[in-house]
Enzyme design. Structure first.
Site, PDB file in Angstrom:
ATOM      1  N   HIS A 170     -11.054 -10.264 -12.861  1.00 35.05           N
ATOM      2  CA  HIS A 170     -11.529 -10.812 -11.577  1.00 35.05           C
ATOM      3  C   HIS A 170     -12.274  -9.741 -10.791  1.00 35.05           C
ATOM      4  O   HIS A 170     -11.858  -8.591 -10.744  1.00 35.05           O
ATOM      5  CB  HIS A 170     -10.396 -11.444 -10.757  1.00 35.05           C
ATOM      6  CG  HIS A 170      -9.313 -10.516 -10.289  1.00 35.05           C
ATOM      7  ND1 HIS A 170      -9.325  -9.911  -9.061  1.00 35.05           N
ATOM      8  CD2 HIS A 170      -8.163 -10.107 -10.873  1.00 35.05           C
ATOM      9  CE1 HIS A 170      -8.236  -9.185  -8.892  1.00 35.05           C
ATOM     10  NE2 HIS A 170      -7.513  -9.267  -9.983  1.00 35.05           N
ATOM     11  N   ASP A 210     -13.150 -10.224  -7.532  1.00 35.53           N
ATOM     12  CA  ASP A 210     -12.851 -10.287  -6.093  1.00 35.53           C
ATOM     13  C   ASP A 210     -11.757  -9.278  -5.768  1.00 35.53           C
ATOM     14  O   ASP A 210     -11.029  -8.823  -6.654  1.00 35.53           O
ATOM     15  CB  ASP A 210     -12.426 -11.697  -5.665  1.00 35.53           C
ATOM     16  CG  ASP A 210     -11.139 -12.173  -6.336  1.00 35.53           C
ATOM     17  OD1 ASP A 210     -10.966 -11.918  -7.545  1.00 35.53           O
ATOM     18  OD2 ASP A 210     -10.294 -12.799  -5.656  1.00 35.53           O
ATOM     19  N   ASP A 250      -7.487  -2.826  -8.994  1.00 36.33           N
ATOM     20  CA  ASP A 250      -7.265  -4.278  -8.979  1.00 36.33           C
ATOM     21  C   ASP A 250      -8.522  -4.978  -8.481  1.00 36.33           C
ATOM     22  O   ASP A 250      -8.677  -5.188  -7.306  1.00 36.33           O
ATOM     23  CB  ASP A 250      -6.065  -4.583  -8.091  1.00 36.33           C
ATOM     24  CG  ASP A 250      -5.648  -6.044  -8.086  1.00 36.33           C
ATOM     25  OD1 ASP A 250      -6.156  -6.808  -8.901  1.00 36.33           O
ATOM     26  OD2 ASP A 250      -4.795  -6.406  -7.249  1.00 36.33           O
ATOM     27  N   GLU A 308      -9.335 -14.738  -7.907  1.00 33.37           N
ATOM     28  CA  GLU A 308      -7.951 -14.483  -8.337  1.00 33.37           C
ATOM     29  C   GLU A 308      -7.053 -14.183  -7.150  1.00 33.37           C
ATOM     30  O   GLU A 308      -5.916 -14.637  -7.087  1.00 33.37           O
ATOM     31  CB  GLU A 308      -7.902 -13.327  -9.338  1.00 33.37           C
ATOM     32  CG  GLU A 308      -6.579 -13.208 -10.093  1.00 33.37           C
ATOM     33  CD  GLU A 308      -5.499 -12.404  -9.382  1.00 33.37           C
ATOM     34  OE1 GLU A 308      -4.342 -12.459  -9.826  1.00 33.37           O
ATOM     35  OE2 GLU A 308      -5.789 -11.713  -8.383  1.00 33.37           O
ATOM     36  N   GLU A 309      -7.577 -13.424  -6.206  1.00 33.19           N
ATOM     37  CA  GLU A 309      -6.731 -12.993  -5.084  1.00 33.19           C
ATOM     38  C   GLU A 309      -6.442 -14.125  -4.098  1.00 33.19           C
ATOM     39  O   GLU A 309      -5.669 -13.950  -3.159  1.00 33.19           O
ATOM     40  CB  GLU A 309      -7.370 -11.800  -4.350  1.00 33.19           C
ATOM     41  CG  GLU A 309      -7.596 -10.555  -5.221  1.00 33.19           C
ATOM     42  CD  GLU A 309      -6.301  -9.851  -5.656  1.00 33.19           C
ATOM     43  OE1 GLU A 309      -5.206 -10.359  -5.383  1.00 33.19           O
ATOM     44  OE2 GLU A 309      -6.419  -8.785  -6.286  1.00 33.19           O
ATOM     45  N   ASP A 350      -5.075  -6.411 -16.075  1.00 35.93           N
ATOM     46  CA  ASP A 350      -4.911  -6.618 -14.628  1.00 35.93           C
ATOM     47  C   ASP A 350      -3.448  -6.414 -14.249  1.00 35.93           C
ATOM     48  O   ASP A 350      -2.972  -6.967 -13.279  1.00 35.93           O
ATOM     49  CB  ASP A 350      -5.399  -8.034 -14.260  1.00 35.93           C
ATOM     50  CG  ASP A 350      -5.544  -8.230 -12.755  1.00 35.93           C
ATOM     51  OD1 ASP A 350      -5.706  -7.227 -12.036  1.00 35.93           O
ATOM     52  OD2 ASP A 350      -5.483  -9.382 -12.299  1.00 35.93           O
ATOM     53  N   HIS A 397       9.842 -18.271  31.273  1.00 32.82           N
ATOM     54  CA  HIS A 397      10.556 -17.126  31.842  1.00 32.82           C
ATOM     55  C   HIS A 397      11.967 -17.134  31.242  1.00 32.82           C
ATOM     56  O   HIS A 397      12.671 -18.145  31.316  1.00 32.82           O
ATOM     57  CB  HIS A 397      10.595 -17.293  33.360  1.00 32.82           C
ATOM     58  CG  HIS A 397      11.156 -16.111  34.076  1.00 32.82           C
ATOM     59  ND1 HIS A 397      12.459 -15.717  33.967  1.00 32.82           N
ATOM     60  CD2 HIS A 397      10.565 -15.227  34.937  1.00 32.82           C
ATOM     61  CE1 HIS A 397      12.663 -14.648  34.719  1.00 32.82           C
ATOM     62  NE2 HIS A 397      11.517 -14.330  35.325  1.00 32.82           N
ATOM     63  N   THR A 439       9.865 -10.475  29.617  1.00 26.40           N
ATOM     64  CA  THR A 439      10.994 -11.399  29.499  1.00 26.40           C
ATOM     65  C   THR A 439      10.481 -12.821  29.348  1.00 26.40           C
ATOM     66  O   THR A 439      10.126 -13.483  30.313  1.00 26.40           O
ATOM     67  CB  THR A 439      11.893 -11.278  30.743  1.00 26.40           C
ATOM     68  OG1 THR A 439      11.058 -11.287  31.901  1.00 26.40           O
ATOM     69  CG2 THR A 439      12.688  -9.980  30.716  1.00 26.40           C
ATOM     70  N   ARG A 477       9.024 -15.234  -5.799  1.00 29.01           N
ATOM     71  CA  ARG A 477       8.577 -14.855  -7.159  1.00 29.01           C
ATOM     72  C   ARG A 477       9.511 -15.543  -8.146  1.00 29.01           C
ATOM     73  O   ARG A 477      10.741 -15.514  -7.967  1.00 29.01           O
ATOM     74  CB  ARG A 477       8.652 -13.349  -7.351  1.00 29.01           C
ATOM     75  CG  ARG A 477       7.723 -12.562  -6.460  1.00 29.01           C
ATOM     76  CD  ARG A 477       6.288 -12.519  -6.965  1.00 29.01           C
ATOM     77  NE  ARG A 477       5.419 -11.995  -5.919  1.00 29.01           N
ATOM     78  CZ  ARG A 477       4.134 -11.741  -6.069  1.00 29.01           C
ATOM     79  NH1 ARG A 477       3.529 -11.955  -7.229  1.00 29.01           N
ATOM     80  NH2 ARG A 477       3.419 -11.283  -5.064  1.00 29.01           N
ATOM     81  N   SER A 498       2.151 -11.373 -10.220  1.00 31.38           N
ATOM     82  CA  SER A 498       1.782 -12.705 -10.708  1.00 31.38           C
ATOM     83  C   SER A 498       0.284 -12.784 -10.980  1.00 31.38           C
ATOM     84  O   SER A 498      -0.516 -12.255 -10.207  1.00 31.38           O
ATOM     85  CB  SER A 498       2.127 -13.766  -9.657  1.00 31.38           C
ATOM     86  OG  SER A 498       3.472 -13.622  -9.255  1.00 31.38           O
TER      87      SER A 498
END
Ligand code: BES
Ligand code: ZN
Length: 442
Positions: free
Chosen positions: A74, A76, A107, A141-142, A168, A201, A304, A317, A388
């Site tokens: 890739h 990109d 990468d 890909e990204e 990759d 508030h 606050t 994952r 991945s």
């Protein structure tokens, strides 16, 4: 500077950030540069438009008696933020301390160009390649390869091949050739929790209405038990247990002990599911991670306020045989069940990718191992990867071939982070690897 490094520098100068709509034309110019480079080598090239960024294909003249080898990469890259943390501008590559610094150096532009230059060297030397070659390079890909799967389906016949190679992924340590035979899958989502119709508030209303930031914190905390075990119902149902041979083999892999993990990450303690080493946690166990969390006042000093809304971004994952769609629905059910009263919850499901596993001892696997040994002078270690690349499993399913993963990324290459870098040594070894690979595969 060598001609090959010069090519890499030219390639790295394109800010081909696929996720950022301001860079659409940079991604395109990068694809055009590739077409020029590949046709200059005598390959037949095709630029395929997609709904977003183009796909680049290149082939030599195919002959019926040769094996067909598809090489994927890739072009990109990830965004560069926070840009102020870079020691040199991300798209003005330079060499310092034996490394090439720049976004995409590892990468995936450096690794991808090593494939191309390995082919170029072979062509210059021999006049032809020992295989029928198909280069398949995407610019998405990204962002989860949204247009590559339909492309693979549509051009399945033209992309028919005997072997697929991809650089990759990673090496466990410098000088240790590494073949990956698995990848984790992924599923992502973003939650938005809303409470009052506007910021309040915290003295006037605190204690009488639900605080969305507290609700998000509860949701985040509900994902794991105190030991780091994921507390989502059914999450582990389809997790394939580690094989004994893998545990034994991984115990001998250098660079991935708990101490190595601490040293590389700068973390204070190894942490994760009890009963597993760092390598096992990374390569064979699933995760639930918070990638971002926000809401309320983030400026200097105190303010606050009860924020009207808060958010968190999650990624999970996955390992064989978990299914991203199934996990995604289990995650949504879990979040709905654990969202406190008094707020509304909106879950936006993000991209999915299936996990991948293959046989490292197949005929192609062995050829890949020999090529790694030739390029690095020693036998490779066999690992699964924590990262991945969803399209790898898609290619396996659509083209019916198990991709080989011959990665060159080192643990300190800082991919996706500031100061991404690639050792010149690995770039050169990568070129030799690709020459050896074509030879071995043939
Ligand atoms: N090349 C990486 C994945 C990778 C790096 C695998 C090192 C193994 C070792 C790839 O470009 C990447 O970053 N993939 C994304 C997935 C995508 C769906 C956004 C990832 O793993 O987060
Ligand atoms: Zn990446």
């Amino acid at each position: 500077m060598t001609k090959q490094l010069n090519d890499l520098f030219d390639f790295l100068r394109f800010p081909s950030i696929s996720t950022d709509s301001n860079h659409v034309s940079d991604v395109r110019h990068c694809a055009d540069w590739l077409i020029q480079k590949l046709s200059g080598m005598g390959l037949d090239t095709e630029l395929h438009e997609t709904a977003r960024h183009p796909i680049v294909i290149a082939r030599n003249t195919h002959q019926a008696d040769k094996k067909t080898c598809l090489i994927y990469g890739h072009y990109d890259v990830q965004p560069v933020d926070p840009v102020e943390l870079w020691d040199s501008p991300p798209f003005e590559p330079e060499i310092r301390d034996g490394k090439i610094w720049g976004r995409g150096a590892t990468d995936n532009k450096g690794q991808m160009l090593a494939h191309i230059l390995g082919v170029e060297e072979t062509l210059k030397e021999k006049g032809e390649l020992p295989v029928n070659l198909i280069f398949l390079f995407e610019g998405e890909e990204e962002i989860g390869s949204p247009n590559l799967v339909p492309f693979l389906e549509k051009h399945k016949a033209d992309l028919a091949c005997d072997v697929i190679a991809v650089s990759d992924t990673g090496m466990v340590a410098k000088g240790v050739p590494t073949m990956g035979y698995g990848l984790r899958g992924i599923t992502c989502c973003e939650v938005t929790v809303k409470g009052p119709s506007g910021d309040l508030h915290s003295g006037l209303y605190g204690g009488a209405v639900a605080n969305p930031a507290t609700a998000v914190a509860r949701l985040v905390a509900s994902l794991h038990d105190a030991n780091g075990h994921i507390a989502i119902d059914g999450f582990y149902d389809d997790v394939r247990p580690l094989e004994d041979w893998e545990r034994k083999m991984w115990a001998k892999v250098p660079g991935v002990s708990d101490d190595d993990t601490l040293a590389i990450t700068g973390s204070h303690a190894a942490f994760g599911e009890p009963g597993f080493s760092s390598a096992e946690r990374l390569w064979a166990r699933p995760t639930a991670e918070v990638n971002g969390i926000g809401g309320g006042y983030q400026g200097e000093g105190s303010k606050t306020v009860i924020p009207a809304e808060a958010m968190a971004k999650f990624s999970f994952r996955l390992v064989p045989d978990q299914d991203p769609e199934d996990i995604s629905s289990k995650v949504q059910a879990h979040l709905e069940k654990h969202c406190p009263e008094g707020v509304t919850l909106d879950v936006e499901v993000g991209h999915h990718g299936k996990p991948y596993i293959c046989d490292p001892h197949s005929e192609n696997g062995k050829a890949g191992q020999i090529a790694l040994e030739k390029a690095f002078g020693k036998a490779p270690v066999l690992i699964r990867e924590g990262g991945s690349i969803p399209v790898i499993q898609d290619m396996k399913e659509i083209l019916g071939v198990e991709p080989l993963m011959l990665g060159l990324a080192l643990p300190d290459c800082q991919i996706h982070a500031p100061n991404e870098n690639f050792y010149v040594e690995n770039f050169e070894a990568g070129i030799q690897l690709n020459r050896a690979l074509l030879q071995e595969l043939a």
